[in-house]
Enzyme design. Structure first.
Site, mmCIF file in Angstrom:
data_model
loop_
_atom_site.group_PDB
_atom_site.id
_atom_site.type_symbol
_atom_site.label_atom_id
_atom_site.label_comp_id
_atom_site.label_asym_id
_atom_site.label_seq_id
_atom_site.Cartn_x
_atom_site.Cartn_y
_atom_site.Cartn_z
ATOM 1 N N LEU A 169 0.836 -1.203 0.000
ATOM 2 C CA LEU A 169 0.000 0.000 0.000
ATOM 3 C C LEU A 169 0.870 1.252 0.000
ATOM 4 O O LEU A 169 0.707 2.146 0.828
ATOM 5 C CB LEU A 169 -0.963 0.004 1.190
ATOM 6 C CG LEU A 169 -2.210 0.874 0.998
ATOM 7 C CD1 LEU A 169 -3.126 0.274 -0.059
ATOM 8 C CD2 LEU A 169 -2.983 1.026 2.303
ATOM 9 N N GLY A 170 1.810 1.304 -0.947
ATOM 10 C CA GLY A 170 2.570 2.526 -1.178
ATOM 11 C C GLY A 170 1.761 3.465 -2.057
ATOM 12 O O GLY A 170 0.522 3.400 -2.098
ATOM 13 N N ARG A 171 2.466 4.331 -2.786
ATOM 14 C CA ARG A 171 1.760 5.301 -3.626
ATOM 15 C C ARG A 171 0.836 4.609 -4.630
ATOM 16 O O ARG A 171 -0.319 4.996 -4.807
ATOM 17 C CB ARG A 171 2.777 6.165 -4.385
ATOM 18 C CG ARG A 171 3.574 7.137 -3.538
ATOM 19 C CD ARG A 171 4.449 7.983 -4.454
ATOM 20 N NE ARG A 171 5.245 8.972 -3.732
ATOM 21 C CZ ARG A 171 6.501 8.768 -3.336
ATOM 22 N NH1 ARG A 171 7.085 7.601 -3.592
ATOM 23 N NH2 ARG A 171 7.163 9.714 -2.713
ATOM 24 N N ILE A 172 1.362 3.593 -5.320
ATOM 25 C CA ILE A 172 0.573 2.927 -6.354
ATOM 26 C C ILE A 172 -0.572 2.145 -5.733
ATOM 27 O O ILE A 172 -1.713 2.198 -6.207
ATOM 28 C CB ILE A 172 1.473 2.022 -7.203
ATOM 29 C CG1 ILE A 172 2.475 2.880 -7.993
ATOM 30 C CG2 ILE A 172 0.647 1.169 -8.158
ATOM 31 C CD1 ILE A 172 3.576 2.091 -8.668
ATOM 32 N N ARG A 192 4.316 -4.626 4.832
ATOM 33 C CA ARG A 192 5.227 -4.997 5.925
ATOM 34 C C ARG A 192 4.687 -4.584 7.282
ATOM 35 O O ARG A 192 4.954 -5.229 8.289
ATOM 36 C CB ARG A 192 6.600 -4.376 5.681
ATOM 37 C CG ARG A 192 7.393 -5.072 4.593
ATOM 38 C CD ARG A 192 8.731 -4.423 4.384
ATOM 39 N NE ARG A 192 8.611 -3.072 3.874
ATOM 40 C CZ ARG A 192 9.627 -2.283 3.568
ATOM 41 N NH1 ARG A 192 10.872 -2.714 3.751
ATOM 42 N NH2 ARG A 192 9.439 -1.074 3.082
ATOM 43 N N ARG A 249 7.029 -6.288 -10.066
ATOM 44 C CA ARG A 249 8.229 -6.795 -10.718
ATOM 45 C C ARG A 249 8.064 -8.296 -10.896
ATOM 46 O O ARG A 249 7.475 -8.973 -10.047
ATOM 47 C CB ARG A 249 9.480 -6.501 -9.878
ATOM 48 C CG ARG A 249 9.945 -5.050 -9.947
ATOM 49 C CD ARG A 249 10.474 -4.722 -11.352
ATOM 50 N NE ARG A 249 11.024 -3.365 -11.430
ATOM 51 C CZ ARG A 249 10.327 -2.289 -11.774
ATOM 52 N NH1 ARG A 249 9.029 -2.406 -12.022
ATOM 53 N NH2 ARG A 249 10.916 -1.110 -11.857
ATOM 54 N N ASP A 273 1.773 -7.741 -16.350
ATOM 55 C CA ASP A 273 2.532 -6.711 -17.067
ATOM 56 C C ASP A 273 4.030 -6.955 -16.940
ATOM 57 O O ASP A 273 4.818 -6.313 -17.625
ATOM 58 C CB ASP A 273 2.181 -5.317 -16.518
ATOM 59 C CG ASP A 273 2.794 -4.195 -17.340
ATOM 60 O OD1 ASP A 273 2.726 -4.266 -18.583
ATOM 61 O OD2 ASP A 273 3.371 -3.260 -16.743
ATOM 62 N N GLU A 278 11.581 -11.399 -18.422
ATOM 63 C CA GLU A 278 11.142 -10.572 -19.551
ATOM 64 C C GLU A 278 12.354 -10.012 -20.322
ATOM 65 O O GLU A 278 13.406 -9.769 -19.731
ATOM 66 C CB GLU A 278 10.239 -9.444 -19.064
ATOM 67 C CG GLU A 278 10.876 -8.487 -18.076
ATOM 68 C CD GLU A 278 9.883 -7.452 -17.547
ATOM 69 O OE1 GLU A 278 10.142 -6.262 -17.761
ATOM 70 O OE2 GLU A 278 8.859 -7.844 -16.932
ATOM 71 N N HIS A 296 5.062 -4.917 -20.170
ATOM 72 C CA HIS A 296 5.644 -4.014 -19.174
ATOM 73 C C HIS A 296 5.403 -2.548 -19.565
ATOM 74 O O HIS A 296 6.336 -1.766 -19.759
ATOM 75 C CB HIS A 296 7.148 -4.280 -19.011
ATOM 76 C CG HIS A 296 7.683 -3.790 -17.693
ATOM 77 N ND1 HIS A 296 8.767 -4.349 -17.064
ATOM 78 C CD2 HIS A 296 7.269 -2.776 -16.874
ATOM 79 C CE1 HIS A 296 9.026 -3.712 -15.937
ATOM 80 N NE2 HIS A 296 8.115 -2.745 -15.800
#
Length: 332
Positions: A169-172, A192, A249, A273, A278, A296
């Site tokens: 639950l960071g910015r994105i 975390r 990632r 994505d 990749e 991506h």
């Protein structure tokens, strides 16, 4: 060592009296930004060198700055042949392609471009969620292939009022949560630690979150700490009615386990994505109809690339003009 603002102690940041600062570029940027780089710095593009190893052995000691982009690796072996290097600036928020420990040991400052790509990544994550649940890509092929002339398209899955689990639950992650509100979705998250600035329910167990969720969206950073965080056990918990949306990632998800579960119908579907190796995508994924495969592109919009590269340039300018970065990723 870098200071808390990303600067380097005991190093003079003034430009040479003559000429431009020598800069090594190893990742391609947009044409406009590359033009600006050449205007402001003495740029050498490493990919233009016929024998890169010999070139670096001969000229590596000149470069004081290095510019790269997400996915173009900066290993310790490269850092080692750049003895004058003071700063690494990358386009993108992820830094798992940079050996930050090697940079830290040399007192090299590292900057990325957080914040400016948040909305586009969240837009794509939610768009991929809708496309996967409603089978938009498959339905498009259904029409183009002429199948609609002979039969109705099968029923898909509703998005509104479903359960959304967010991993990270960071910015994105927060931006994805905001978009879920428009679809009346119930949201829980795993990270975390619990966030005091979120009103959503915190789920300390990722297994429990996966078992609860209809859709599991992955938004955590890459790197050693999160490798295969979404394990076979987590994917099993998501279950045959659950969907995985992966915009983080490739290393975060146990890809082989995911493929097996998708093939056997133990997960309803996925939107990917990113991939472990990749741009090489496993053949098994290419053959599955219940998987949306993207190259991506979560942050790949004209507007976001322009904003990220402006911040990249501003970081370089701030570092050499004032001895500190605007968005440092290595701190004391």
């Amino acid at each position: 060592m870098p200071s808390a603002t990303g600067g380097i102690r005991n190093i003079t940041m003034t430009r040479p009296r003559t000429g431009k600062l020598p800069l090594l570029q190893i990742g391609r940027l947009t044409d406009a930004t590359e033009d600006r780089l050449h205007q402001e710095y003495s740029v050498t593009a490493l990919w233009e060198q016929a024998d890169q190893e010999k070139f670096l052995a001969r000229e590596g000691k000149r470069f004081r700055a290095l510019v790269t982009a997400g996915g173009v690796k900066v290993p310790s072996s490269l850092i080692a042949v750049l003895p004058a290097l003071q700063v690494i600036s990358t386009r993108g928020v992820g830094i798992d392609h940079i050996d930050c420990e090697a940079a830290r040991s040399r007192g090299i400052a590292v900057s990325n471009t957080p914040g400016v790509l948040t909305d586009c990544v969240a837009d794509l994550a939610f768009g991929a969620l809708i496309a996967t649940a409603r089978q938009l890509a498959t339905a498009d092929r259904f029409v183009r292939g002429g199948t609609w002339l002979n039969m109705r398209y099968p029923l898909a899955t509703r998005v509104s009022r479903k359960r959304l689990g967010i991993v990270g639950l960071g910015r994105i992650g927060q931006a994805v949560c905001k978009r879920a509100g428009g679809f009346d979705m119930e949201v829980r998250y795993h990270s975390r630690s619990e966030r005091s600035d979120s009103s959503e329910e915190y789920c300390p167990s990722l297994l429990d979150l996966a078992a609860w969720a209809d859709f599991l969206v992955i938004c955590v950073p890459g790197g050693k700490e999160t490798r295969h965080l979404v394990s076979e056990a987590v994917l099993n918990a998501l279950g045959p009615q659950g969907y995985l949306i992966h915009v983080a990632r490739g290393s975060v998800v146990a890809e082989e386990a995911l493929i097996s579960l998708l093939i056997n119908g133990q997960i309803a579907g996925a939107a990917l994505d990113v991939y472990e190796r990749e741009p090489n995508v496993p053949t098994e994924l290419l053959e599955l109809e219940n998987v949306l495969l993207l190259p991506h592109i979560a942050s790949s919009t004209k507007e976001t690339f322009a904003d990220m590269e402006t911040l990249l340039m501003d970081n370089l300018h701030s570092f050499f003009a004032h001895g500190q970065l605007l968005t440092p990723v290595i701190k004391d």
